[in-house]
Design a protein around this motif. Structure first.
Motif, PDB file in Angstrom:
ATOM      1  N   ALA A   1      -3.376  -0.298  -3.181  1.00 12.63           N
ATOM      2  CA  ALA A   1      -1.974  -0.037  -3.521  1.00 12.63           C
ATOM      3  C   ALA A   1      -1.835   1.047  -4.577  1.00 12.63           C
ATOM      4  O   ALA A   1      -0.812   1.731  -4.651  1.00 12.63           O
ATOM      5  CB  ALA A   1      -1.306  -1.319  -4.007  1.00 12.63           C
TER       6      ALA A   1
ATOM      7  N   ARG B   1       0.819  -1.208   0.000  1.00 14.65           N
ATOM      8  CA  ARG B   1       0.000   0.000   0.000  1.00 14.65           C
ATOM      9  C   ARG B   1       0.854   1.261   0.000  1.00 14.65           C
ATOM     10  O   ARG B   1       0.410   2.328  -0.443  1.00 14.65           O
ATOM     11  CB  ARG B   1      -0.914  -0.016   1.221  1.00 14.65           C
ATOM     12  CG  ARG B   1      -1.970   1.069   1.243  1.00 14.65           C
ATOM     13  CD  ARG B   1      -2.944   0.853   2.383  1.00 14.65           C
ATOM     14  NE  ARG B   1      -3.618  -0.446   2.259  1.00 14.65           N
ATOM     15  CZ  ARG B   1      -4.475  -0.933   3.164  1.00 14.65           C
ATOM     16  NH1 ARG B   1      -4.756  -0.226   4.242  1.00 14.65           N
ATOM     17  NH2 ARG B   1      -5.037  -2.112   2.982  1.00 14.65           N
TER      18      ARG B   1
ATOM     19  N   ASP C   1      -1.594  -5.291  -2.529  1.00 18.50           N
ATOM     20  CA  ASP C   1      -2.450  -4.827  -1.436  1.00 18.50           C
ATOM     21  C   ASP C   1      -3.660  -4.072  -1.971  1.00 18.50           C
ATOM     22  O   ASP C   1      -3.565  -3.370  -2.995  1.00 18.50           O
ATOM     23  CB  ASP C   1      -1.668  -3.892  -0.506  1.00 18.50           C
ATOM     24  CG  ASP C   1      -0.742  -4.653   0.421  1.00 18.50           C
ATOM     25  OD1 ASP C   1      -0.793  -5.899   0.406  1.00 18.50           O
ATOM     26  OD2 ASP C   1       0.029  -4.005   1.140  1.00 18.50           O
TER      27      ASP C   1
END
Length: 952
Positions: free
Chosen positions: A115, A89, A112
């Motif tokens: 992200a 992220r 993620d």
């Protein structure tokens, strides 16, 4: 040694002689903090002349995570071909201006959620060739402006229903080569209103049915389904009204084709089919369904073409383009294309075509483009002669050895003719005589020796002529004189030929020219006043005497030339004339390879004040004079790579205020002075890769400059290895700890030199202001030691008085003082000229005389005050006066000396203020009283009194 320990030691060193500022400055120099310089650890910022977009490339750097020093204003980011495992992220946080991101060819298996949340401006995202398995709901969160998404060649088998929901602007999605097997997985994508292309080839789809898609309509225009094990393709409702292109190439099984209503694919104009296990009937059904088909591509379809598939395809009235590529077609007979009368484009490239029947193209007279590239044709097929509307003919990479005058006789509409990579050695004058509209002609990579006669036809509209890599022996005057519209001419070759004067006369519109010269004349480039780009492949295989005559071509006629390229692949060594570039006042770019093998003359560029780009590579240059660059202050790009430069001192005085791009890779630079680049105020791009850098203190300044400068990017600076010393090999140049250099050498030298300066100043101060006090102290010490020694021995006084006087006053002492004191009064006196022990040190005689007498008589005059020995005598006597607290000092002034004149003589002035003294000038009328006072002083008790002597 830790910084804390180092600072404590420095503080101890500085505490006695240095202010706190010194320690503070050292602390600042050691604590430079993390680098925020322009040089990235694992990436490179691509050079841009206007710097409007920042393009960052980290490709093939072996990184396993996204670097944290990517500039926040990056517009393009290439992270391809690395070993990145995941995108977290925080990896792309802050890259709000990023528009293109390439992260293909990595090992990414996880991304993620969120992200990409900061990438609000991202337009294109490439995640091909990774290991993604799932697409989650929030994976693409924030990509509201994403237009192009490529996820090809992953392991995606599951797509969350909300995965593509944030992609409201998506137009192009590539999901090919994954593990998708349910058509419902891609249903959410088809709902996007702006979607143009969807690639889902090479997946596990066995069925594509409109009934399985929970949508009423899709705006998709291109659908790629190749290499899927499809068994069913069914469109039973009009959900693809805008579909224009469908790719069914390389199917694995026969397909149950079910499109009951032709209107369901009424917009389909392009269809791609390839060799599959599909039956001929299924192919026929596909073609009959596509009623509006305009372009058909048939790959690896040899069996079906033999069965008449092309005939079936050409039954579609709208068909205009047919690509029958890689089908091993060996011969085109009269029937193969009989039904294709409506075709405008026909591509039969990459087959085994060795010939055509004379009437093979009889019914395709509407053809405008015919591509027969990469076949086995030995001559131009007779069938081509009837294509009067043909505009482009491609015969590239065949085995044609000869052209007939009739081959192109009727092709009066042709504008592009490609005969590259054949076996032609000559051209008859009549070959191109009817090609009045020809604009592009490519006859490169043949074996032509001469072409003079072949270009005398009617090629007055020819704009581009490519004759690259032939075997010309010479080019004669007037060879190209009829090519009035020619703007680009490529005659470069691996072999060399003679170009005679006047060869290019008549080419008034020529702008680009490439040549391979062996011998030329002064008028070689005459008539090329509009030429803008010239590339010369030169050879210098001749004797020195001819070399001096023919070494350099004259460019004086090329007044508008902007780009000049001089390449030499032979080994030679010659001095280049300073007038080489004479007349090129408009030259902006000059590139050379193996041309300047010796140092450049300072006047080399005096004729090219507009030069912006200069490249001198692979020339073995060992040094350059700064004067070479003085005539070209507008230079912006300089490439000196692949030479043998060992110093960059020439750049310090080169006067290049606008230089922005500098490449010095693959030289012999080991020690670089960072001040060199301070003379290049506009420098933003510097490449020093492949140089044998020294990781020692001599390079510490350059090391810190790379890390701390915020303007110049040192390309791949963190990947520069240490070449010297041997102990540092295997380490990186920027990992070298330069703080050791500051402490062990620079700082210690600074402290030592500063201490020396302070000691020198202190010694000068003491000598100037305290010299007499030091001398006085010294003699006091001697007197003290002598007195203590004498007291211990109990030595009695030998004389009544020691007379201290200057040699200039000796006459008065002998004529006045001695007769009275010794003759009349009977005192025993000690005089240095009479009573000092010969050979004994003077200072010992003085000390012994003062301490062996009851009293000391000082005969003071101006000469006395200026005498060094007299000064010592009175100092010693005054010490005895103060040390023993006895009245042992009698001062006789022979001259009136005002007290203010005694100021330089601190000791004398102090005595005068504290003790009574006798004055001879005041006793001239009463000399008897004067001598009585002297007698009384000599006979007085040794205990001091307040006023033992009277002034006479």
């Amino acid at each position: 040694m830790s910084e804390a320990t180092l600072l404590s030691k420095v503080t101890m060193l500085a505490s006695g002689t240095w202010p706190f500022l010194l320690v503070s400055l050292l602390f600042l120099s050691l604590h430079h903090g993390p680098s925020h310089g322009f040089t990235l650890k694992n990436c490179t910022i691509a050079y841009s002349e206007n710097n409007s977009d920042v393009s960052v490339s980290c490709r093939q750097h072996g990184i396993s995570a996204i670097p944290d020093d990517i500039p926040r204003n990056a517009a393009s980011l290439d992270l391809g071909s690395n070993q990145i495992l995941a995108i977290t992220r925080t990896d792309l946080r802050g890259l709000s201006k990023l528009r293109t991101a390439q992260v293909e060819y990595n090992f990414i298996s996880h991304i993620d959620d969120g992200a990409f949340a900061d990438l609000g401006e991202l337009n294109s995202l490439f995640l091909d060739e990774n290991r993604l398995r799932n697409l989650t709901d929030n994976m693409f969160l924030g990509l509201s402006r994403l237009v192009f998404l490529s996820l090809c060649t992953n392991q995606i088998s599951f797509v969350s229903p909300g995965a593509f929901q944030p992609l409201v602007s998506i137009q192009w999605v590539e999901l090919g080569s994954n593990q998708l097997h349910q058509i419902t997985d891609i249903a959410p994508i088809l709902k996007f209103p702006f979607l143009t292309y969807l690639g889902i080839g090479y997946n596990k789809f066995t069925s594509f049915q409109s009934d399985d898609l929970p949508l009423n309509i899709s705006n998709i225009k291109m659908l790629e389904l190749s290499m899927n094990p499809l068994r069913t393709f069914s469109i039973t409702k009009d959900i693809f009204p805008h579909l224009k292109s469908l790719d069914f190439s390389k199917c694995s099984y026969d397909i149950d084709w079910n499109v009951p209503n032709k209107t369901f694919l009424s917009s389909l104009t392009s269809l791609a089919l390839s060799g599959c296990y599909i039956s001929f009937e299924t192919y026929s059904a596909m073609l009959q369904t596509a009623a509006s088909l305009q372009q058909l591509s048939l790959l690896f379809m040899e069996k079906f073409i033999d069965d008449g598939l092309i005939d079936v395809a050409c039954q579609t009235p709208s068909l205009r383009s047919l690509d029958a590529i890689l089908n091993k077609i060996g011969f085109v007979d009269d029937n193969l294309l009989w039904s294709c009368s409506q075709l405008n484009e026909l591509k039969l490239s990459h087959n085994d075509l060795s010939g055509m029947s004379e009437h093979a193209l009889q019914n395709t007279r509407q053809l405008k483009l015919l591509n027969l590239e990469s076949n086995q044709l030995k001559k131009v097929p007779l069938a081509v002669r009837g294509l009067a509307r043909l505009e482009s003919l491609n015969l590239h990479a065949n085995f044609i050895s000869e052209l007939s005058c009739l081959d192109f006789q009727n092709l009066t509409s042709i504008t592009a003719l490609n005969l590259k990579r054949n076996l032609m050695s000559s051209l008859q004058e009549c070959v191109f005589q009817n090609l009045n509209n020809l604009k592009e002609l490519d006859i490169g990579e043949n074996i032509f020796c001469t072409i003079e006669s072949s270009l005398k036809g009617s090629l007055q509209k020819l704009e581009t002529l490519n004759m690259h890599n032939n075997r010309f022996l010479q080019l004669m005057q007037g060879t190209f004189q009829n090519l009035l519209s020619l703007s680009s001419l490529d005659l470069e070759s691996d072999s060399y030929y003679n170009v005679y004067g006047g060869t290019f006369e008549g080419l008034d519109h020529l702008k680009t020219l490439s040549l391979s010269l062996s011998v030329y004349e002064k008028a070689t480039f005459r008539g090329l006043q509009h030429l803008e780009t010239l590339s010369l492949h030169l050879t210098f295989n001749w004797k020195p005497n001819s070399l001096q005559q023919n070494f350099e071509p004259s460019f004086s006629d090329l007044v508008n030339l902007k780009t000049l390229v001089l390449k030499t692949y032979d080994t030679y060594s010659a001095d280049v004339s300073p007038d080489l570039l004479s007349g090129l006042k408009s030259l902006e770019s000059f590139k050379t390879e193996k041309f300047f093998t010796r140092s450049l003359h300072p006047d080399t560029f005096k004729y090219t004040p507009q030069l912006r780009r200069l490249e001198i590579i692979q020339s073995g240059l060992t040094h350059l004079a700064p004067e070479v660059f003085w005539p070209i202050p507008n230079l912006k790009e300089l490439d000196l790579s692949n030479n043998k430069l060992s110093s960059l001192d020439f750049l310090s005085r080169a006067n290049l205020p606008k230089l922005r791009w500098l490449k010095l890779s693959n030289n012999e630079l080991s020690i670089i002075n960072e001040t060199t680049f301070q003379s290049l105020p506009a420098l933003t791009y510097l490449d020093l890769s492949d140089n044998p850098l020294t990781c020692e203190c001599s390079n510490s300044g350059f090391n810190q400059w790379i890390l701390n400068n915020n303007q110049t990017q040192v390309v791949n600076g963190h990947q520069y290895p240490c070449a010297f010393p041997v102990s540092q090999k295997g380490n990186m140049f920027l990992d070298f700890d330069v703080r050791l250099c500051w402490v062990d050498s620079s700082f210690l030298c600074f402290v030592s030199s500063s201490c020396l300066v302070m000691l020198t100043l202190l010694a000068s101060f003491v000598y100037h202001f305290l010299r007499l006090h030091i001398i006085y102290t010294y003699y006091l010490l001697l007197a003290f030691l002598y007195d203590k020694t004498r007291s211990k021995k109990g030595t009695p006084d030998s004389y009544d008085a020691f007379v201290s006087y200057n040699i200039h006053d000796e006459a008065w002492v002998c004529s006045e003082l001695l007769p009275i004191l010794e003759g009349q009064q009977g005192w025993k006196l000690c005089l240095h000229h009479r009573d000092f022990v010969p050979g004994k040190p003077i200072i010992e005689n003085i000390t012994e005389a003062i301490y062996s007498c009851r009293k000391t008589i000082c005969v003071i005059s101006r000469h006395y005050l200026q005498s060094e020995w007299c000064s010592r005598e009175i100092q010693m006597a005054s010490f005895r006066l103060f040390d023993e607290h006895k009245d042992v000092l009698i001062m006789l002034f022979l001259e009136d000396i005002p007290v203010q004149q005694l100021s330089p003589y601190h000791q004398m002035r102090g005595l005068v203020k504290r003790c009574t003294y006798l004055s001879w000038p005041q006793a001239t009328q009463h000399s008897g009283v004067f001598w009585q006072n002297v007698e009384r002083a000599l006979g007085a008790a040794e205990s001091p009194t307040d006023n033992s002597l009277l002034r006479v």
